[in-house]
Design a protein around this motif. Structure first.
Motif, PDB file in Angstrom:
ATOM      1  N   PHE A   1       0.833  -1.211   0.000  1.00 22.39           N
ATOM      2  CA  PHE A   1       0.000   0.000   0.000  1.00 22.39           C
ATOM      3  C   PHE A   1       0.866   1.260   0.000  1.00 22.39           C
ATOM      4  O   PHE A   1       0.537   2.252  -0.658  1.00 22.39           O
ATOM      5  N   SER A   2       1.959   1.217   0.728  1.00 21.59           N
ATOM      6  CA  SER A   2       2.855   2.383   0.762  1.00 21.59           C
ATOM      7  C   SER A   2       3.455   2.638  -0.618  1.00 21.59           C
ATOM      8  O   SER A   2       3.470   3.782  -1.102  1.00 21.59           O
ATOM      9  N   LEU A   3       3.950   1.586  -1.226  1.00 22.46           N
ATOM     10  CA  LEU A   3       4.509   1.743  -2.583  1.00 22.46           C
ATOM     11  C   LEU A   3       3.431   2.164  -3.585  1.00 22.46           C
ATOM     12  O   LEU A   3       3.689   2.970  -4.481  1.00 22.46           O
ATOM     13  N   ALA A   4       2.235   1.629  -3.431  1.00 24.00           N
ATOM     14  CA  ALA A   4       1.129   2.001  -4.322  1.00 24.00           C
ATOM     15  C   ALA A   4       0.780   3.478  -4.148  1.00 24.00           C
ATOM     16  O   ALA A   4       0.509   4.169  -5.133  1.00 24.00           O
ATOM     17  N   ALA A   5       0.791   3.963  -2.907  1.00 26.31           N
ATOM     18  CA  ALA A   5       0.484   5.379  -2.658  1.00 26.31           C
ATOM     19  C   ALA A   5       1.523   6.274  -3.321  1.00 26.31           C
ATOM     20  O   ALA A   5       1.173   7.290  -3.953  1.00 26.31           O
ATOM     21  N   VAL A   6       2.794   5.915  -3.210  1.00 26.81           N
ATOM     22  CA  VAL A   6       3.855   6.705  -3.836  1.00 26.81           C
ATOM     23  C   VAL A   6       3.708   6.663  -5.357  1.00 26.81           C
ATOM     24  O   VAL A   6       3.749   7.696  -6.037  1.00 26.81           O
ATOM     25  N   SER A   7       3.528   5.483  -5.908  1.00 28.84           N
ATOM     26  CA  SER A   7       3.404   5.330  -7.355  1.00 28.84           C
ATOM     27  C   SER A   7       2.166   6.055  -7.890  1.00 28.84           C
ATOM     28  O   SER A   7       2.223   6.724  -8.919  1.00 28.84           O
ATOM     29  N   CYS A   8       1.057   5.916  -7.166  1.00 31.74           N
ATOM     30  CA  CYS A   8      -0.180   6.582  -7.584  1.00 31.74           C
ATOM     31  C   CYS A   8      -0.009   8.105  -7.531  1.00 31.74           C
ATOM     32  O   CYS A   8      -0.428   8.812  -8.438  1.00 31.74           O
ATOM     33  N   GLY A   9       0.632   8.588  -6.470  1.00 28.27           N
ATOM     34  CA  GLY A   9       0.872  10.031  -6.358  1.00 28.27           C
ATOM     35  C   GLY A   9       1.734  10.551  -7.491  1.00 28.27           C
ATOM     36  O   GLY A   9       1.439  11.589  -8.088  1.00 28.27           O
ATOM     37  N   LEU A  10       2.812   9.811  -7.796  1.00 27.65           N
ATOM     38  CA  LEU A  10       3.668  10.210  -8.910  1.00 27.65           C
ATOM     39  C   LEU A  10       2.916  10.162 -10.245  1.00 27.65           C
ATOM     40  O   LEU A  10       3.082  11.036 -11.092  1.00 27.65           O
TER      41      LEU A  10
END
Length: 184
Positions: free
Chosen positions: A140-149
């Motif tokens: 979820f943390s990586l998804a949040a970063v990727s989604c934000g980018l």
């Protein structure tokens, strides 16, 4: 070329324009022939004064395409305006079409990167759920970063796209005025 031939050729070249707009343009040229006849000028001379109907049709289509693109700034409408400009000469082929295609390619690549980052976010959540590479909270943390980018790059690309289309239309308006000799 007499009046009938000239008007027929111009009408044929402008068939892609809606009837009401075409009729308005043709009326202006009909009026030129009428005024020439009233002044005793032969039809052939009046046609020669107007110039080549193919060049006139290209100029009219350029103005029409630019106006369409201003009303509806989509990739298709701006591309049609660019291709109408290219039809006016070699200079436009080199200095309009080349850069337009290059920048359009960069914009498409930026949109693809934005979409890929959003897909990576989904993949991170899936991998976190399966738990082979990292845990669900890490996913979820990586998804949040990727989604934000992905969203930030998409917003930036949208801004760049709008600016590019706006600048392209400004140049095409300038080019239209230049082709018409400053009477646009």
């Amino acid at each position: 070329m007499n009046k009938e031939q000239y008007m027929g050729e111009l009408n044929r070249l402008l068939t892609i324009v809606p009837e009401h707009q075409r009729a308005e343009w043709l009326y202006d040229y009909e009026l030129h022939f009428r005024m020439a006849a009233e002044n005793g000028i032969p039809e052939e001379q009046a046609a020669a004064e107007l110039g080549d109907p193919r060049l006139i049709a290209k100029e009219l289509l350029l103005g029409y395409r630019v106006h369409q693109a201003e009303d509806n700034s989509t990739v298709v409408s701006v591309s049609r305006a660019v291709f109408a400009t290219v039809g006016l000469g070699f200079f436009n082929l080199v200095f309009v079409l080349g850069p337009f295609i290059a920048v359009l390619g960069v914009l498409i690549a930026l949109w693809a990167v934005s979409g890929a980052l959003l897909l990576v976010a989904a993949a991170c959540i899936w991998e976190g759920y399966r738990g082979e590479m990292f845990s669900l909270p890490q996913g979820f943390s990586l998804a949040a970063v990727s989604c934000g980018l992905g969203l930030l790059s998409g917003a930036g690309t949208l801004s760049l796209s709008r600016g590019f289309f706006s600048m392209t239309l400004k140049y095409l308006r300038f080019n239209t005025r230049l082709v018409r000799g400053g009477r646009a």
